[in-house]
Design an enzyme around this catalytic site. Structure first.
Site, PDB file in Angstrom:
ATOM      1  N   ASP A   1      38.256  25.501  44.915  1.00 26.47           N
ATOM      2  CA  ASP A   1      38.548  26.872  45.353  1.00 26.47           C
ATOM      3  C   ASP A   1      37.433  27.459  46.212  1.00 26.47           C
ATOM      4  OD1 ASP A   1      40.874  26.733  43.771  1.00 26.47           O
ATOM      5  OD2 ASP A   1      39.693  27.283  42.008  1.00 26.47           O
TER       6      ASP A   1
ATOM      7  N   LYS B   1      38.298  25.497  51.076  1.00 25.34           N
ATOM      8  CA  LYS B   1      38.400  24.307  51.939  1.00 25.34           C
ATOM      9  C   LYS B   1      39.623  24.380  52.850  1.00 25.34           C
ATOM     10  CE  LYS B   1      38.492  21.623  48.388  1.00 25.34           C
ATOM     11  NZ  LYS B   1      38.210  22.663  47.386  1.00 25.34           N
TER      12      LYS B   1
ATOM     13  N   GLY C   1      45.560  23.890  45.643  1.00 17.03           N
ATOM     14  CA  GLY C   1      46.291  24.977  46.284  1.00 17.03           C
ATOM     15  C   GLY C   1      45.448  25.529  47.397  1.00 17.03           C
ATOM     16  N   HIS C   2      45.948  25.424  48.597  1.00 11.93           N
ATOM     17  CA  HIS C   2      45.226  25.957  49.754  1.00 11.93           C
ATOM     18  C   HIS C   2      46.048  27.078  50.340  1.00 11.93           C
ATOM     19  CE1 HIS C   2      43.083  21.884  50.655  1.00 11.93           C
ATOM     20  NE2 HIS C   2      42.500  22.574  49.710  1.00 11.93           N
TER      21      HIS C   2
ATOM     22  N   GLN D   1      39.990  19.910  45.283  1.00 10.23           N
ATOM     23  CA  GLN D   1      39.065  20.159  44.160  1.00 10.23           C
ATOM     24  C   GLN D   1      37.621  20.231  44.676  1.00 10.23           C
ATOM     25  OE1 GLN D   1      41.692  17.542  43.497  1.00 10.23           O
ATOM     26  NE2 GLN D   1      42.860  19.362  42.998  1.00 10.23           N
TER      27      GLN D   1
HETATM   28  P1  IMP Z   1      43.845  18.705  36.475  1.00 13.26           P
HETATM   29  O1  IMP Z   1      43.371  18.318  37.829  1.00 13.26           O
HETATM   30  O2  IMP Z   1      45.112  19.469  36.471  1.00 13.26           O
HETATM   31  O3  IMP Z   1      43.863  17.526  35.530  1.00 13.26           O
HETATM   32  O4  IMP Z   1      42.762  19.719  35.855  1.00 13.26           O
HETATM   33  C1  IMP Z   1      41.443  19.283  35.491  1.00 13.26           C
HETATM   34  C2  IMP Z   1      40.426  20.379  35.791  1.00 13.26           C
HETATM   35  O5  IMP Z   1      40.312  20.539  37.198  1.00 13.26           O
HETATM   36  C3  IMP Z   1      40.791  21.759  35.242  1.00 13.26           C
HETATM   37  O6  IMP Z   1      39.593  22.427  34.902  1.00 13.26           O
HETATM   38  C4  IMP Z   1      41.436  22.441  36.426  1.00 13.26           C
HETATM   39  O7  IMP Z   1      41.351  23.848  36.331  1.00 13.26           O
HETATM   40  C5  IMP Z   1      40.583  21.905  37.553  1.00 13.26           C
HETATM   41  N1  IMP Z   1      41.262  21.879  38.851  1.00 13.26           N
HETATM   42  C6  IMP Z   1      42.180  20.992  39.285  1.00 13.26           C
HETATM   43  N2  IMP Z   1      42.556  21.273  40.546  1.00 13.26           N
HETATM   44  C7  IMP Z   1      41.846  22.343  40.928  1.00 13.26           C
HETATM   45  C8  IMP Z   1      41.766  23.086  42.154  1.00 13.26           C
HETATM   46  O8  IMP Z   1      42.423  22.800  43.161  1.00 13.26           O
HETATM   47  N3  IMP Z   1      40.902  24.136  42.154  1.00 13.26           N
HETATM   48  C9  IMP Z   1      40.138  24.447  41.071  1.00 13.26           C
HETATM   49  N4  IMP Z   1      40.182  23.788  39.918  1.00 13.26           N
HETATM   50  C10 IMP Z   1      41.022  22.736  39.847  1.00 13.26           C
END
Ligand code: IMP
Length: 430
Positions: A13, A16, A40-41, A225
């Site tokens: 977040d 990017k 999510g962008h 991420q």
């Molecule tokens: P997962 O990717 O859904 O397995 O989540 C694992 C961890 O990564 C959690 O803490 C999510 O909140 C975090 N996470 C996954 N994708 C994003 C993103 O695009 N932005 C921020 N945090 C993310």
């Protein structure tokens, strides 16, 4: 410049999407290399705002080819929806312009159910995942039992293969987690429909990229991420299940390191995190509320994917320095500098206090990191509204001082700072 990688330096977040959007305008190809619809962008173009989860940000630019690489995990239902939604808004989604790697793994509805069930079973140790099935899909990939996107190119086998996986997952859901199994027929039918829509997009993307790079095309590798969510280099186990860092761009796209000319790290001017896990500079109360925003604006700190309020805190340059090292950053883009206007004095952590000692590098062990307190330096803030700044000279001295502090702490030059959500609200500071 052949390949240019964009990575997040914090916990995701960082903005990017808008940075990728900026560089996409100067690229022939934009490729995503890791993750799936957990990302999510939000890209704003004039009055229009596009929330992209799977398709690379380049899709908004005419003529840019978009690649979803082999390192990604793809929910076929979500991807078909996202592409149809873009088409309804007049975006060109022709196959040939958008390519899906045959080797990317598929997220099935049971992966989502397993993600939720595993989180419940973790109890107080829950990771706080996005519940998009990311972890279970990568688990199946590593276990060599996952279904790859290429399987949708074999319509006769696909439904049968998907059914077999779903039945197996249902057993796991019921027997191991005591969760409700999902309706197999309905799931297979929906998947088969999405598969027939997505079939024309399948491609041997590593070969496509190899030929494009050989022909002198420019490639932007769009990270999802952030460094501290990387499976190997993040704050394990509170991480995502993919390689979000620069190395992941190479394996996740099937290109070699000699093509990479630039690695840009995106750093937000303060820190945020969603989900659980250590966060040394986390704030609570009015300061956190001030950084987060109310949720009324699209740029406020609420998840694009899940809507969850993000945890907020001061900038942590220990983290940015760590990201500079892990990714081999060549430059930084600093986002949301405008949010700090009018906050008075600003704190920046440039070291931690652990067991009474000052330490300068981030410990990799989660318990040691959780036991770290930030060692803050206080910097003077600025009151000026900087949202109209167009060039370096328009920024107040204290904002430039803030940027200089980040450069000194990370050893990486800040190329650009963003001062508002609009495409034009970016200042070249180098
Ligand atoms: P997962 O990717 O859904 O397995 O989540 C694992 C961890 O990564 C959690 O803490 C999510 O909140 C975090 N996470 C996954 N994708 C994003 C993103 O695009 N932005 C921020 N945090 C993310």
């Amino acid at each position: 410049m052949p390949a240019h990688i964009i990575v997040g330096t914090q916990w995701g977040d960082e903005g990017k999407g808008r940075v990728a959007d900026y560089f996409a305008a100067r690229s022939d190809i934009v490729a995503r290399y890791a993750g799936g619809d957990n990302a999510g962008h939000t890209v704003r173009v004039g009055e229009q705002s596009y929330a992209l989860h799977i398709v690379p940000s380049g899709v908004i630019h005419d003529g840019v080819v978009c690649v979803m690489g082999n390192g990604m995990v793809i929910n076929p239902l979500k991807l078909a929806d996202e592409l149809r939604g873009l088409a309804e808004r007049g975006v060109d989604i022709s196959p040939g312009r958008i390519l899906l790697s045959e080797s990317a793994h598929l997220i099935l509805p049971t992966h989502r159910a397993l993600d939720r069930a595993r989180e419940v079973s973790r109890g107080r140790d829950a990771i706080g995942t996005t519940a998009r099935g990311i972890g279970p899909a990568y688990t199946d990939k590593v276990a060599r039992s996952g279904l790859r996107a290429g399987s949708i190119g074999r319509p006769d086998d696909f439904a049968e293969e998907a059914r077999a996986r779903i039945v197996e997952h249902n057993c796991l859901l019921a027997d191991r987690y005591g969760a409700d199994p999902i309706d197999v027929d309905a799931a297979v039918e929906a998947l088969a429909e999405a598969a027939s829509f997505l079939r024309p997009y399948l491609a041997d993307t590593p070969l496509y990229l190899h030929e494009a790079l050989a022909a002198g095309k420019t490639l932007l590798c769009e990270g999802a991420q952030g460094t501290l969510l990387d499976l190997d280099h993040g704050t394990f186990p509170y991480v995502t299940s993919s390689s979000a860092t620069a190395g992941g761009a190479l394996t996740g796209l099937g290109i070699g390191p000699r093509h990479v000319a630039r690695v840009t790290g995106v750093a937000k001017a303060f820190s945020t995190r969603v989900g659980e896990g250590p966060f040394p500079t986390e704030l609570s109360g009015p300061l956190a509320d001030r950084l987060r925003g109310t949720g009324e604006n699209p740029w406020d700190e609420f998840g694009t994917t899940t809507g969850r309020p993000r945890r907020c805190g001061w900038l942590d340059t220990v983290v940015v320095r760590y990201a500079a090292r892990i990714n081999g950053l060549t430059d930084l883009v600093l986002t949301k500098l405008d949010i700090l206007s009018g906050m008075g004095e600003l704190s920046v952590a440039d070291a931690y206090i652990y067991a009474g000692e000052t330490i300068w590098e981030m410990p990799r062990d989660r318990d040691r990191l959780a036991a770290c307190d930030p060692a803050y330096e206080t910097l003077p803030g600025w009151d000026e509204d900087i949202t109209g700044a167009a060039r370096r000279g328009d920024l107040p001295e204290n904002a430039l001082g803030y940027i200089a502090r980040i450069e000194a702490a990370s050893g990486v030059p800040v190329a650009q700072a963003t001062v508002g959500p609009g495409r034009a609200q970016a200042v070249e500071v180098l």
